[in-house]
Design a protein around this motif. Structure first.
Motif, PDB file in Angstrom:
ATOM      1  N   VAL A   1       0.841  -1.195   0.000  1.00 26.90           N
ATOM      2  CA  VAL A   1       0.000   0.000   0.000  1.00 26.90           C
ATOM      3  C   VAL A   1       0.879   1.248   0.000  1.00 26.90           C
ATOM      4  CG1 VAL A   1      -1.602   1.358   1.394  1.00 26.90           C
ATOM      5  CG2 VAL A   1      -2.014  -1.084   1.059  1.00 26.90           C
ATOM      6  N   ALA A   2       1.907   1.243   0.850  1.00 25.11           N
ATOM      7  CA  ALA A   2       2.749   2.443   0.997  1.00 25.11           C
ATOM      8  C   ALA A   2       3.398   2.844  -0.325  1.00 25.11           C
ATOM      9  CB  ALA A   2       3.813   2.205   2.061  1.00 25.11           C
ATOM     10  N   VAL A   3       3.944   1.860  -1.031  1.00 23.40           N
ATOM     11  CA  VAL A   3       4.686   2.237  -2.246  1.00 23.40           C
ATOM     12  C   VAL A   3       3.777   2.539  -3.432  1.00 23.40           C
ATOM     13  CG1 VAL A   3       6.742   0.978  -1.567  1.00 23.40           C
ATOM     14  CG2 VAL A   3       5.037  -0.137  -3.022  1.00 23.40           C
ATOM     15  N   THR A   4       2.467   2.314  -3.281  1.00 26.69           N
ATOM     16  CA  THR A   4       1.572   2.723  -4.361  1.00 26.69           C
ATOM     17  C   THR A   4       0.870   4.042  -4.034  1.00 26.69           C
ATOM     18  OG1 THR A   4      -0.091   1.263  -3.405  1.00 26.69           O
ATOM     19  CG2 THR A   4       1.097   0.427  -5.309  1.00 26.69           C
ATOM     20  N   ARG A   5       1.186   4.647  -2.877  1.00 22.90           N
ATOM     21  CA  ARG A   5       0.643   5.974  -2.574  1.00 22.90           C
ATOM     22  C   ARG A   5       1.508   7.020  -3.269  1.00 22.90           C
ATOM     23  NH1 ARG A   5      -3.902   4.561  -2.022  1.00 22.90           N
ATOM     24  NH2 ARG A   5      -2.999   2.659  -2.798  1.00 22.90           N
ATOM     25  N   GLN A   6       0.921   8.205  -3.428  1.00 24.12           N
ATOM     26  CA  GLN A   6       1.667   9.306  -4.059  1.00 24.12           C
ATOM     27  C   GLN A   6       2.997   9.539  -3.341  1.00 24.12           C
ATOM     28  OE1 GLN A   6       0.090  10.797  -6.811  1.00 24.12           O
ATOM     29  NE2 GLN A   6       2.180  11.446  -7.156  1.00 24.12           N
TER      30      GLN A   6
ATOM     31  N   LEU B   1      -3.268  -3.366  -6.647  1.00 29.26           N
ATOM     32  CA  LEU B   1      -3.620  -1.954  -6.485  1.00 29.26           C
ATOM     33  C   LEU B   1      -3.397  -1.180  -7.780  1.00 29.26           C
ATOM     34  CD1 LEU B   1      -2.215  -1.267  -2.908  1.00 29.26           C
ATOM     35  CD2 LEU B   1      -4.609  -1.362  -3.592  1.00 29.26           C
ATOM     36  N   LYS B   2      -2.339  -1.556  -8.521  1.00 30.63           N
ATOM     37  CA  LYS B   2      -2.075  -0.837  -9.774  1.00 30.63           C
ATOM     38  C   LYS B   2      -3.106  -1.179 -10.842  1.00 30.63           C
ATOM     39  CE  LYS B   2       2.650   0.511 -10.214  1.00 30.63           C
ATOM     40  NZ  LYS B   2       3.912   0.264 -10.929  1.00 30.63           N
ATOM     41  N   ASP B   3      -3.726  -2.334 -10.706  1.00 29.40           N
ATOM     42  CA  ASP B   3      -4.715  -2.777 -11.687  1.00 29.40           C
ATOM     43  C   ASP B   3      -6.049  -2.058 -11.569  1.00 29.40           C
ATOM     44  OD1 ASP B   3      -3.472  -4.475 -13.302  1.00 29.40           O
ATOM     45  OD2 ASP B   3      -4.525  -6.294 -12.658  1.00 29.40           O
ATOM     46  N   VAL B   4      -6.286  -1.423 -10.424  1.00 28.89           N
ATOM     47  CA  VAL B   4      -7.574  -0.758 -10.239  1.00 28.89           C
ATOM     48  C   VAL B   4      -7.682   0.385 -11.249  1.00 28.89           C
ATOM     49  CG1 VAL B   4      -9.015   0.526  -8.632  1.00 28.89           C
ATOM     50  CG2 VAL B   4      -7.640  -1.368  -7.804  1.00 28.89           C
TER      51      VAL B   4
ATOM     52  N   GLY C   1       4.758   7.534  -1.489  1.00 24.54           N
ATOM     53  CA  GLY C   1       5.681   6.403  -1.341  1.00 24.54           C
ATOM     54  C   GLY C   1       6.209   5.883  -2.656  1.00 24.54           C
ATOM     55  N   ARG C   2       5.765   6.524  -3.753  1.00 30.41           N
ATOM     56  CA  ARG C   2       6.057   6.008  -5.081  1.00 30.41           C
ATOM     57  C   ARG C   2       7.563   5.845  -5.336  1.00 30.41           C
ATOM     58  NH1 ARG C   2       1.169   6.426  -8.982  1.00 30.41           N
ATOM     59  NH2 ARG C   2       0.337   5.927  -6.949  1.00 30.41           N
ATOM     60  N   ASP C   3       8.371   6.696  -4.696  1.00 35.70           N
ATOM     61  CA  ASP C   3       9.824   6.615  -4.899  1.00 35.70           C
ATOM     62  C   ASP C   3      10.390   5.283  -4.403  1.00 35.70           C
ATOM     63  OD1 ASP C   3       9.634   9.098  -5.903  1.00 35.70           O
ATOM     64  OD2 ASP C   3      10.356  10.130  -4.093  1.00 35.70           O
ATOM     65  N   PHE C   4       9.692   4.653  -3.466  1.00 40.27           N
ATOM     66  CA  PHE C   4      10.223   3.430  -2.874  1.00 40.27           C
ATOM     67  C   PHE C   4       9.734   2.166  -3.572  1.00 40.27           C
ATOM     68  CE2 PHE C   4      10.327   6.649   0.431  1.00 40.27           C
ATOM     69  CZ  PHE C   4      11.641   6.542   0.856  1.00 40.27           C
ATOM     70  N   LEU C   5       8.949   2.369  -4.619  1.00 43.96           N
ATOM     71  CA  LEU C   5       8.379   1.219  -5.317  1.00 43.96           C
ATOM     72  C   LEU C   5       9.438   0.242  -5.819  1.00 43.96           C
ATOM     73  CD1 LEU C   5       5.833  -0.176  -6.435  1.00 43.96           C
ATOM     74  CD2 LEU C   5       5.958   1.309  -8.412  1.00 43.96           C
ATOM     75  N   PRO C   6      10.483   0.707  -6.543  1.00 42.19           N
ATOM     76  CA  PRO C   6      11.502  -0.252  -7.024  1.00 42.19           C
ATOM     77  C   PRO C   6      12.219  -0.926  -5.855  1.00 42.19           C
ATOM     78  CG  PRO C   6      11.789   1.920  -8.035  1.00 42.19           C
ATOM     79  CD  PRO C   6      10.777   2.081  -6.956  1.00 42.19           C
ATOM     80  N   LEU C   7      12.521  -0.143  -4.810  1.00 37.42           N
ATOM     81  CA  LEU C   7      13.230  -0.693  -3.657  1.00 37.42           C
ATOM     82  C   LEU C   7      12.433  -1.827  -3.009  1.00 37.42           C
ATOM     83  CD1 LEU C   7      15.756  -0.172  -1.824  1.00 37.42           C
ATOM     84  CD2 LEU C   7      14.185   1.051  -0.313  1.00 37.42           C
ATOM     85  N   ALA C   8      11.141  -1.584  -2.809  1.00 36.39           N
ATOM     86  CA  ALA C   8      10.306  -2.579  -2.133  1.00 36.39           C
ATOM     87  C   ALA C   8      10.265  -3.884  -2.924  1.00 36.39           C
ATOM     88  CB  ALA C   8       8.890  -2.038  -1.941  1.00 36.39           C
ATOM     89  N   THR C   9      10.080  -3.770  -4.259  1.00 31.55           N
ATOM     90  CA  THR C   9      10.013  -5.004  -5.044  1.00 31.55           C
ATOM     91  C   THR C   9      11.356  -5.716  -5.037  1.00 31.55           C
ATOM     92  OG1 THR C   9      10.133  -3.471  -6.899  1.00 31.55           O
ATOM     93  CG2 THR C   9       8.091  -4.676  -6.643  1.00 31.55           C
ATOM     94  N   GLN C  10      12.452  -4.929  -5.069  1.00 33.37           N
ATOM     95  CA  GLN C  10      13.779  -5.560  -5.056  1.00 33.37           C
ATOM     96  C   GLN C  10      14.030  -6.310  -3.747  1.00 33.37           C
ATOM     97  OE1 GLN C  10      16.577  -2.463  -5.990  1.00 33.37           O
ATOM     98  NE2 GLN C  10      15.874  -2.408  -8.124  1.00 33.37           N
ATOM     99  N   VAL C  11      13.721  -5.653  -2.639  1.00 31.91           N
ATOM    100  CA  VAL C  11      13.944  -6.292  -1.341  1.00 31.91           C
ATOM    101  C   VAL C  11      13.123  -7.575  -1.249  1.00 31.91           C
ATOM    102  CG1 VAL C  11      13.541  -6.078   1.147  1.00 31.91           C
ATOM    103  CG2 VAL C  11      14.598  -4.194  -0.114  1.00 31.91           C
TER     104      VAL C  11
END
Lengths: 322, 255
Positions: free
Chosen positions: B85-90, B149-152, B92-102
């Motif tokens: 949820v956090a990385v799909t918010r406005q 969440l991105k699919d919505v 938190g978007r910067d952390f999206l690649p990091l979260a998936t990588q971790v």
């Protein structure tokens, strides 16, 4: 009352909306028309603050929209979009009741309001209340969309190409429905469309946009009589303009009293449009029509020669005014 | 509106519960009646002194197994959901690649290696296996939460905002319910693979359904291995088929 004063919207370096000023008096229907990418939707979305405007002022009942809380502002404004935006996991009744619930209306009042709206929009409660959006046709879904926008009885409706995705017959039906609703409810409506015929049919006030700028605005008739430039002229249909103008005019406004000559064979009800009258003249090879009232009693006559003369003089008249 | 959407008869049927119930019954039978099947397993390990694993009874082992998987699931689901949820918010978007990588690193790292590294730090017992399961089970949940969440449909979210819903209301009432089938699929994958992976805990002193398997390997007793594997498989199938029913119920409204 909605007022935009010298409004600009920049996206990075591009100007999406360029010095737009317009005002929509209470209870009026304003259509923003233009080709895609002209900034009409952007303009609309600035009014309910889905987008922030970069410069200028937007006023709602003489108060700047930046003074309102955006969430509370939006609950006061009905919003309808092209693909309905209905929630697919909620049934029709729940979708329609959204804003009243957000406003914490008591449940019984919400239910009553939802049923009232479903009746108003021709959606039988028993048949539709428990259906889900994917079980509805495009036209039914958009009726639900309009009902949802009207649920909390907002003064203002913003409609972003609401009928753009519908087939022509359904579109026409919903336009008809919207006109009837508007005649009863007198909302202040801003309606975005790229379909000039739709705009001419529905709007009291037309705003033609191109490349973020307002090219021309005025009543549909005033635009048809005197398009500002070749672009507006082509949007209005170029050579078809005369017919479009005729379709906005009623027979009863142009009929002459019955003359001493024999009445014409072809009869046309007074409430019909001039366009239909012209069509009938061509079909029946008749330069004259007998105008009848709702009881089919002759009340006047329409003559092609007079129509052409009138059109000529009204064009001269309007050019003198401006 | 006080009326909740009612599942219609055509989409919900008690018969759907039949499959998971059958698996659970089989699982219970296996756990309770294991000592009575000595004759069958004797055939698998004719030379062994004992053919039924008896250092602990299977009910206890099953309970410990469920505990480890459950605690790990509690962590993976809450952390995975929050992160997704956090990385799909406005904000938190910067952390999206990091979260998936971790999260992907957590899964590419073999649980055995995690155990080997965790034991010196955390000691023997249940804790290292829970850590390994959490790391291993995080990716499917984070990945599916983000994907769901991105699919919505953006138009749905935009209309929700245009109607005057707050960000929290949009998340709770629109985005999460619409993403739920995809998120649930992630939870299902995560928990099912962790039921199998948890057996590794036996190697670091966390007693569970892996015990008979490990003991069987050490003593070359095939009967032990099969008993452990059978109960783990039945447990995985039971849990998985419950998720199947849950998912079908969720999907029925948004087809």
């Amino acid at each position: 009352m909605i007022e935009l004063r010298n409004v600009y919207k920049y996206f990075d370096d591009t100007v999406a909306v360029d010095d737009v000023s317009l005002s929509v008096p209470k209870g009026k229907f304003c259509a923003l028309v233009g080709t895609s990418g002209c900034g009409k939707s952007t303009t609309l979305r600035m009014i309910n603050r889905l987008l922030a405007h970069s410069e200028g002022e937007i006023l709602l009942d003489e108060q700047a929209i930046s003074d309102y809380d955006p969430v509370l502002l939006r609950r006061r404004i009905g919003y309808v979009i092209q693909n309905t935006g209905l929630f697919p996991h909620w049934n029709v009744a729940r979708n329609i009741g959204l804003v009243p619930r957000l406003l914490k209306w008591p449940a019984s009042q919400v239910r009553q309001r939802v049923e009232e709206l479903m009746q108003l929009l021709g959606l039988p409660v028993g048949e539709f209340a428990n259906k889900y959006p994917h079980q509805l046709s495009g036209g039914q879904a958009q009726r639900v969309g309009v009902a949802r926008a009207l649920a909390a009885d907002p003064d203002i409706l913003l409609m972003d190409e609401p009928f753009g995705a519908l087939d022509p017959i359904t579109r026409e039906k919903l336009q008809e429905m919207l006109m009837q609703l508007q005649a009863r409810l007198h909302k202040t409506i801003v309606f975005v469309t790229h379909d000039m015929d739709e705009a001419l049919r529905l709007a009291d006030h037309l705003v033609v946009m191109r490349a973020g700028k307002v090219i021309q605005q005025g009543t549909p008739l005033s635009l048809l009589q005197k398009p500002a430039d070749a672009f507006v002229d082509s949007l209005l249909g170029g050579l078809e303009r005369g017919l479009k103008q005729a379709s906005l005019t009623r027979v009863k406004d142009h009929m002459a009293p019955l003359g001493p000559t024999l009445p014409a064979q072809s009869r046309i009800p007074a409430r019909y449009t001039l366009r239909q009258a012209l069509s009938m003249m061509l079909r029946d090879h008749s330069e004259r029509l007998t105008v009848v009232d709702q009881h089919d009693m002759p009340v006047g006559e329409l003559s092609l020669r007079k129509l052409v003369k009138e059109a000529h003089s009204s064009e001269q008249g309007s050019s003198r005014e401006s | 509106m006080s009326r909740k959407p009612q599942p219609s008869l055509s989409t919900y049927h008690p018969a759907q519960l039949l499959v998971p119930v059958i698996w659970v019954v089989l699982l219970a039978l296996a756990v309770v009646a294991m000592p009575a099947t000595e004759a069958v397993f004797r055939w698998l390990a004719p030379d062994a002194r004992q053919v039924i694993y008896q250092r602990a009874d299977f009910i206890t082992l099953l309970g410990r197994h469920l505990f480890v998987v459950g605690v790990a699931a509690l962590f993976t689901v809450s952390v995975g959901l929050l992160a997704g949820v956090a990385v799909t918010r406005q904000w938190g978007r910067d952390f999206l690649p990091l979260a998936t990588q971790v999260a992907s690193m957590g899964q590419t790292f073999p649980p055995v290696a995690v155990l080997a590294l965790a034991v010196p730090a955390l000691g023997f017992g249940t804790l290292p296996i829970i850590v390994a399961l959490v790391l291993y089970g995080l990716l499917p949940i984070v990945r599916n939460t983000i994907a769901g969440l991105k699919d919505v449909d953006l138009a749905t979210i935009s209309s929700a905002r245009g109607m005057g819903m707050t960000d929290g209301q949009i998340l709770r009432q629109v985005e999460l319910p619409l993403a739920a089938p995809v998120i649930l699929a992630g939870v299902r994958t995560s928990i099912t693979i962790n039921i199998a992976t948890a057996a590794l805990g036996s190697t670091v002193g966390a007693s569970n359904l892996g015990d008979p398997i490990i003991a069987g390997i050490i003593n070359t007793n095939m009967a032990y291995v099969v008993q452990g594997a059978l109960v783990i498989a039945l447990l995985a199938l039971s849990v998985d088929s419950f998720f199947e029913v849950l998912q079908r119920r969720l999907r029925s409204h948004t087809a």
